[in-house]
Design a protein around this motif. Sequence first.
Motif, PDB file in Angstrom:
ATOM      1  N   PHE A   1     -45.459  79.344  41.548  1.00  0.00           N
ATOM      2  CA  PHE A   1     -45.871  80.260  41.527  1.00  0.00           C
ATOM      3  C   PHE A   1     -47.179  81.072  41.186  1.00  0.00           C
ATOM      4  O   PHE A   1     -47.107  81.710  41.907  1.00  0.00           O
ATOM      5  CB  PHE A   1     -45.237  80.499  39.580  1.00  0.00           C
ATOM      6  N   GLU A   2     -47.406  79.764  41.789  1.00  0.00           N
ATOM      7  CA  GLU A   2     -49.632  80.388  41.969  1.00  0.00           C
ATOM      8  C   GLU A   2     -48.971  80.441  43.140  1.00  0.00           C
ATOM      9  O   GLU A   2     -50.242  80.786  44.171  1.00  0.00           O
ATOM     10  CB  GLU A   2     -50.754  78.735  41.623  1.00  0.00           C
ATOM     11  N   GLN A   3     -48.610  79.761  44.566  1.00  0.00           N
ATOM     12  CA  GLN A   3     -48.811  80.541  45.767  1.00  0.00           C
ATOM     13  C   GLN A   3     -47.951  81.584  45.709  1.00  0.00           C
ATOM     14  O   GLN A   3     -48.420  82.284  46.258  1.00  0.00           O
ATOM     15  CB  GLN A   3     -47.910  79.140  46.368  1.00  0.00           C
ATOM     16  N   LEU A   4     -47.347  81.375  45.243  1.00  0.00           N
ATOM     17  CA  LEU A   4     -46.276  82.604  45.138  1.00  0.00           C
ATOM     18  C   LEU A   4     -47.940  84.050  45.077  1.00  0.00           C
ATOM     19  O   LEU A   4     -47.238  85.478  44.998  1.00  0.00           O
ATOM     20  CB  LEU A   4     -44.427  83.756  43.826  1.00  0.00           C
ATOM     21  N   ILE A   5     -48.338  84.639  43.400  1.00  0.00           N
ATOM     22  CA  ILE A   5     -49.062  84.849  43.319  1.00  0.00           C
ATOM     23  C   ILE A   5     -50.006  85.347  44.341  1.00  0.00           C
ATOM     24  O   ILE A   5     -50.445  86.392  44.931  1.00  0.00           O
ATOM     25  CB  ILE A   5     -49.842  84.272  42.865  1.00  0.00           C
ATOM     26  N   GLN A   6     -50.216  84.542  45.537  1.00  0.00           N
ATOM     27  CA  GLN A   6     -51.506  84.666  46.369  1.00  0.00           C
ATOM     28  C   GLN A   6     -50.710  85.164  47.584  1.00  0.00           C
ATOM     29  O   GLN A   6     -51.634  85.944  48.526  1.00  0.00           O
ATOM     30  CB  GLN A   6     -51.846  83.566  47.185  1.00  0.00           C
ATOM     31  N   GLU A   7     -49.556  85.048  48.283  1.00  0.00           N
ATOM     32  CA  GLU A   7     -48.710  85.474  48.112  1.00  0.00           C
ATOM     33  C   GLU A   7     -48.705  87.235  48.295  1.00  0.00           C
ATOM     34  O   GLU A   7     -48.291  88.174  49.153  1.00  0.00           O
ATOM     35  CB  GLU A   7     -47.209  85.004  48.860  1.00  0.00           C
ATOM     36  N   VAL A   8     -48.957  87.713  47.072  1.00  0.00           N
ATOM     37  CA  VAL A   8     -48.527  88.617  46.565  1.00  0.00           C
ATOM     38  C   VAL A   8     -49.841  88.970  46.627  1.00  0.00           C
ATOM     39  O   VAL A   8     -49.874  90.602  47.105  1.00  0.00           O
ATOM     40  CB  VAL A   8     -47.978  89.262  44.966  1.00  0.00           C
ATOM     41  N   LYS A   9     -50.728  88.900  46.507  1.00  0.00           N
ATOM     42  CA  LYS A   9     -51.792  89.459  46.533  1.00  0.00           C
ATOM     43  C   LYS A   9     -52.630  89.384  48.434  1.00  0.00           C
ATOM     44  O   LYS A   9     -52.892  90.573  48.331  1.00  0.00           O
ATOM     45  CB  LYS A   9     -53.053  88.645  46.328  1.00  0.00           C
ATOM     46  N   ALA A  10     -51.788  88.582  48.807  1.00  0.00           N
ATOM     47  CA  ALA A  10     -52.280  88.952  50.472  1.00  0.00           C
ATOM     48  C   ALA A  10     -50.894  89.895  50.719  1.00  0.00           C
ATOM     49  O   ALA A  10     -51.491  91.426  51.873  1.00  0.00           O
ATOM     50  CB  ALA A  10     -51.961  87.945  51.247  1.00  0.00           C
TER      51      ALA A  10
ATOM     52  N   VAL B   1     -44.978  94.940  44.379  1.00  0.00           N
ATOM     53  CA  VAL B   1     -45.370  94.980  45.506  1.00  0.00           C
ATOM     54  C   VAL B   1     -44.970  97.272  45.134  1.00  0.00           C
ATOM     55  O   VAL B   1     -45.845  97.920  45.651  1.00  0.00           O
ATOM     56  CB  VAL B   1     -44.742  94.348  46.116  1.00  0.00           C
ATOM     57  N   SER B   2     -43.916  97.011  44.457  1.00  0.00           N
ATOM     58  CA  SER B   2     -43.572  98.526  43.602  1.00  0.00           C
ATOM     59  C   SER B   2     -44.564  98.905  43.656  1.00  0.00           C
ATOM     60  O   SER B   2     -44.532 100.282  43.133  1.00  0.00           O
ATOM     61  CB  SER B   2     -42.409  97.641  43.532  1.00  0.00           C
ATOM     62  N   LYS B   3     -45.383  98.016  42.334  1.00  0.00           N
ATOM     63  CA  LYS B   3     -46.948  98.943  41.667  1.00  0.00           C
ATOM     64  C   LYS B   3     -47.662  99.561  42.358  1.00  0.00           C
ATOM     65  O   LYS B   3     -47.310 100.650  42.043  1.00  0.00           O
ATOM     66  CB  LYS B   3     -46.864  98.040  40.276  1.00  0.00           C
ATOM     67  N   LEU B   4     -47.813  98.637  43.288  1.00  0.00           N
ATOM     68  CA  LEU B   4     -49.149  99.212  44.227  1.00  0.00           C
ATOM     69  C   LEU B   4     -47.846 100.420  45.099  1.00  0.00           C
ATOM     70  O   LEU B   4     -48.747 101.308  45.315  1.00  0.00           O
ATOM     71  CB  LEU B   4     -49.298  98.411  45.248  1.00  0.00           C
ATOM     72  N   ARG B   5     -46.732 100.418  45.529  1.00  0.00           N
ATOM     73  CA  ARG B   5     -46.323 100.819  46.598  1.00  0.00           C
ATOM     74  C   ARG B   5     -45.784 102.353  46.561  1.00  0.00           C
ATOM     75  O   ARG B   5     -46.043 103.710  46.855  1.00  0.00           O
ATOM     76  CB  ARG B   5     -44.986 100.200  47.905  1.00  0.00           C
ATOM     77  N   GLU B   6     -45.610 102.187  44.346  1.00  0.00           N
ATOM     78  CA  GLU B   6     -44.640 104.363  43.737  1.00  0.00           C
ATOM     79  C   GLU B   6     -46.277 104.826  44.023  1.00  0.00           C
ATOM     80  O   GLU B   6     -46.587 105.559  44.202  1.00  0.00           O
ATOM     81  CB  GLU B   6     -44.384 102.915  42.584  1.00  0.00           C
ATOM     82  N   TRP B   7     -47.238 103.983  43.752  1.00  0.00           N
ATOM     83  CA  TRP B   7     -48.944 104.226  43.696  1.00  0.00           C
ATOM     84  C   TRP B   7     -48.961 105.147  45.556  1.00  0.00           C
ATOM     85  O   TRP B   7     -49.862 106.592  45.228  1.00  0.00           O
ATOM     86  CB  TRP B   7     -49.564 103.991  43.465  1.00  0.00           C
ATOM     87  N   LEU B   8     -49.122 104.680  46.183  1.00  0.00           N
ATOM     88  CA  LEU B   8     -49.385 104.950  47.646  1.00  0.00           C
ATOM     89  C   LEU B   8     -48.515 106.077  47.869  1.00  0.00           C
ATOM     90  O   LEU B   8     -48.868 106.961  49.154  1.00  0.00           O
ATOM     91  CB  LEU B   8     -48.924 103.745  48.623  1.00  0.00           C
ATOM     92  N   GLU B   9     -47.610 106.369  47.738  1.00  0.00           N
ATOM     93  CA  GLU B   9     -46.023 106.482  48.601  1.00  0.00           C
ATOM     94  C   GLU B   9     -45.405 108.364  47.053  1.00  0.00           C
ATOM     95  O   GLU B   9     -45.664 108.877  47.893  1.00  0.00           O
ATOM     96  CB  GLU B   9     -44.955 106.607  47.886  1.00  0.00           C
TER      97      GLU B   9
END
Length: 220
Positions: free
Chosen positions: A9-18, A94-102
Amino acid sequence: RKGIHETAFEQLIQEVKALCSELAERFDAPARMSRDVTSKSKEIFSVDKFLEQIGQDCCDVLGKHQTIPEKQFGDSDVFASCMRDMFDVKKMAVSKLREWLENEQSSFIQFRFNCPLRTAFRRHITFLQRRHLKLKSVRKFENETPTCSEVQQSAQVLCSLLGIIKLDVSEENELHETRLMEAAADGSPERNIELLVDAGADVNQGRADGVTAMWLAAQF
């Protein structure tokens, strides 16, 4: 199991941030922020702080998992549920960011900053569905095929986010059924069937025995 899960999970969070940082750069998030009328209402809003908040949202889910007693991770259902949560977090963040961006017309940072991940994901799906229907209606009005590349791509994104497909519409299950055949046999919602067709699924494709999606829909 708990230790393995927490590390993953910790590794996945780093992937999400990147990934979110990459998306913010690709979509020119600072310019998007400057066009958001609510960004000037409070000094707390900035692209960096929004990305930090999304990362914190992911950490909050991990934190809830860390409170689960280690013994419960021996239960296969509990472990499977935690794993699903983990992978959902990546998709929802990722959807949280993309929804605001798009979605510049109706998505504002003041209301998205502290929006729960799952709620943000639902808003993103709703936005994408409306955009997809608009694309289809424009193509029909112009007498173009509704399965043109633009509409196909839109449908493929929705199919992937909704878990209807993993990679593409041509993938098969252990019965050598395409996702469309599987959806027809399983009685999936009409929306899913339509999205698969819009994404390019071949309604006439059959298994080696000649069974097609139409046949399976009638059978089951």
